[in-house]
Scaffold this motif. Structure first.
Motif, PDB file in Angstrom:
ATOM      1  N   THR A 142       0.808  -1.212   0.000  1.00 55.79           N
ATOM      2  CA  THR A 142       0.000   0.000   0.000  1.00 55.79           C
ATOM      3  C   THR A 142       0.848   1.272   0.000  1.00 55.79           C
ATOM      4  N   GLN A 176      -3.041   5.856   3.026  1.00 55.98           N
ATOM      5  CA  GLN A 176      -2.691   4.805   2.070  1.00 55.98           C
ATOM      6  C   GLN A 176      -3.413   3.494   2.346  1.00 55.98           C
ATOM      7  N   ASN A 177      -3.699   3.222   3.609  1.00 56.05           N
ATOM      8  CA  ASN A 177      -4.254   1.920   4.002  1.00 56.05           C
ATOM      9  C   ASN A 177      -5.272   2.128   5.113  1.00 56.05           C
ATOM     10  N   ALA A 223     -11.966  -1.361   1.589  1.00 56.67           N
ATOM     11  CA  ALA A 223     -11.067  -0.310   1.120  1.00 56.67           C
ATOM     12  C   ALA A 223     -11.667   0.442  -0.056  1.00 56.67           C
ATOM     13  N   ARG A 256     -12.893   4.476   0.096  1.00 56.84           N
ATOM     14  CA  ARG A 256     -12.298   5.474  -0.805  1.00 56.84           C
ATOM     15  C   ARG A 256     -13.377   6.093  -1.708  1.00 56.84           C
ATOM     16  N   ARG A 278      -8.480  -0.068  -2.978  1.00 57.27           N
ATOM     17  CA  ARG A 278      -8.225   1.379  -3.025  1.00 57.27           C
ATOM     18  C   ARG A 278      -7.956   1.854  -4.439  1.00 57.27           C
TER      19      ARG A 278
END
Length: 445
Positions: free
Chosen positions: A57, A83-84, A156, A160, A432
């Protein structure tokens, strides 16, 4: 003499009540604030940090560790979550010893890496304990996206997409969201209901409607989802289990390891969960390790993992292999099951020795038997029913680098798609990245 030694067969309650709490306590307790500052001070804050490259990630690891070192763990958590969004779970279950910590400069030079995973847990736990969400939604786009599967990839993607202003409906076939984080990971890695707490925290972003107990192909169809939404993301994981292809595998007390782990994760009383006295687990991945160790923790007297190739080819990390053997699990390599013996229920498993050469795996004529009153299969999972129109590759949904499938308006990621590696962190990255591509597709002029 222990209860497990006295009681034959597959039975519950092999241990004293207090032993279950002790055995299934947090395997790696969190750092306190002082310990975290000390651990953070070991980082060299490399400019071209190899740990960042090794992270699927791409978390800015030197930055978040510097933020911990300067006393701002909440800022460190935001760096991680950018990022994660499942950084809390990944801090607990990610095989960092094969990823970021393996390439840490201090690991290479000294054999002792910076404790990246424990520092990540310290930061994320600190922020989540305050019941704060670090992000807010963008203005509504008016677009509707369906996400199938509330596991790491689906969560994820949903987060997002919601953060970017889209309205998301998140479907999952099981009663609880979380996917493998809820049903497929050893209990001692995520005690205290962390998987559900993390989902509830993630949903604080808003804009996500969760619908559980809804299965693709049973309750909804891909065709209807495409008709009712502007885009669809598939992250439903793998629902089938590979067969042993060994005579007698239909005998009683022969089960998929994933079912055993799921039952253990959902059990309100671990003492009520039956376990054998002599347990055999077939496989070489994390599922095999988790099933074997937890069998031992439930009171099994002997537990043996049998893997068809050499130990160096096991997909479970060496750290996890060592963890299992430290709990009394025996690992036998270069052997494959050929027959399950017993009268109704399994009593022994017969194995042939194997030879792994240029032409592939070869069964040798010499065999041996292991006593077993419970046998777990951990030899991989399959996709299950595939919606019509989706192209497959290697038994999974074929996707390009952005997660796009062969059907217009449909993306996929995680274990159900090509590139899925049975890792939470990889699934998060794919979910993501697919969400970012969906956003671009939905908002382009």
């Amino acid at each position: 003499m222990s209860n497990s030694q006295l009681t034959p067969g597959v039975v519950p309650g092999r241990l004293p009540a207090e032993a279950y709490c002790r055995n299934f306590a947090d395997v790696d307790p969190p750092l306190d604030a002082h310990e975290a500052r000390v651990a953070a001070d070991r980082c060299y804050f490399c400019h071209d940090a190899p740990c960042v490259t090794a992270c699927p990630t791409s978390i800015d690891i030197p930055l978040f560790i510097r933020q911990i070192a300067t006393g701002t763990p909440e800022a460190a958590a935001r760096t991680i979550f950018t990022q994660n969004i499942l950084g809390g779970m990944c801090a607990r279950v990610c095989p960092t010893e094969q990823l970021c910590e393996e390439v840490c400069v201090r690991e290479v030079a000294e054999g002792k890496p910076v404790e990246i995973a424990r520092l990540q847990r310290h930061a994320t736990d600190t922020l989540m304990a305050k019941n704060l969400h670090p992000f807010t939604r963008a203005p509504a786009t008016g677009k509707r996206v369906a996400v199938v599967g509330a596991g790491p990839a689906g969560l994820a993607a949903a987060h997002r997409l919601a953060m970017l202003g889209h309205d998301v409906t998140l479907y999952d076939a099981r009663p609880k969201p979380g996917g493998l984080n809820e049903y497929g990971i050893a209990s001692y890695k995520t005690p205290g209901g962390f998987a559900q707490a993390e989902v509830e925290w993630l949903l604080m972003i808003g804009g996500i409607t969760l619908k559980t107990g809804v299965a693709l192909g049973r309750d909804i169809t891909l065709e209807s989802l495409r008709a009712d939404h502007d885009a669809v993301f598939l992250g439903m994981g793998l629902s089938g289990v590979n067969a042993l292809r060994a005579e007698g595998e239909d005998r009683e007390h022969v089960h998929p390891a994933v079912d055993f782990i799921a039952a253990l994760r959902q059990a309100e009383d671990l003492a009520s969960l039956p376990v054998g006295r002599d347990v055999v687990v077939i496989g070489g991945g994390m599922t095999a390790i988790d099933a074997a160790v937890q069998s031992k923790l439930l009171g099994a007297e002997t537990v043996t993992i049998v893997y068809r190739r050499g130990q160096e080819k096991m997909s479970a990390s060496r750290h996890e292999q060592d963890h299992s053997t430290s709990h009394g699990v025996r690992i036998v390599c270069n052997a494959a099951p050929v027959k399950v013996h017993g009268n109704g229920a399994v009593r022994e498993v017969e194995f042939a020795y194997t030879e792994d050469g240029p032409a592939g795996l070869k069964l040798l004529p010499e065999t041996f038997r292991l006593k077993a009153d419970q046998l777990f299969k951990a030899i991989g999972q399959t996709l299950g029913e595939v919606p019509e129109g989706l192209a497959l590759e290697g038994g999974k949904i074929a996707v390009d680098a952005a997660g796009r499938t062969s059907l217009s308006g449909v993306w996929a990621g995680g274990d159900c798609a090509t590139g899925g590696e049975d890792l939470t962190v990889t699934a998060v990255a794919q979910g993501r990245d697919a969400a970012i591509d969906i956003h671009a597709a939905l908002t382009q002029p």
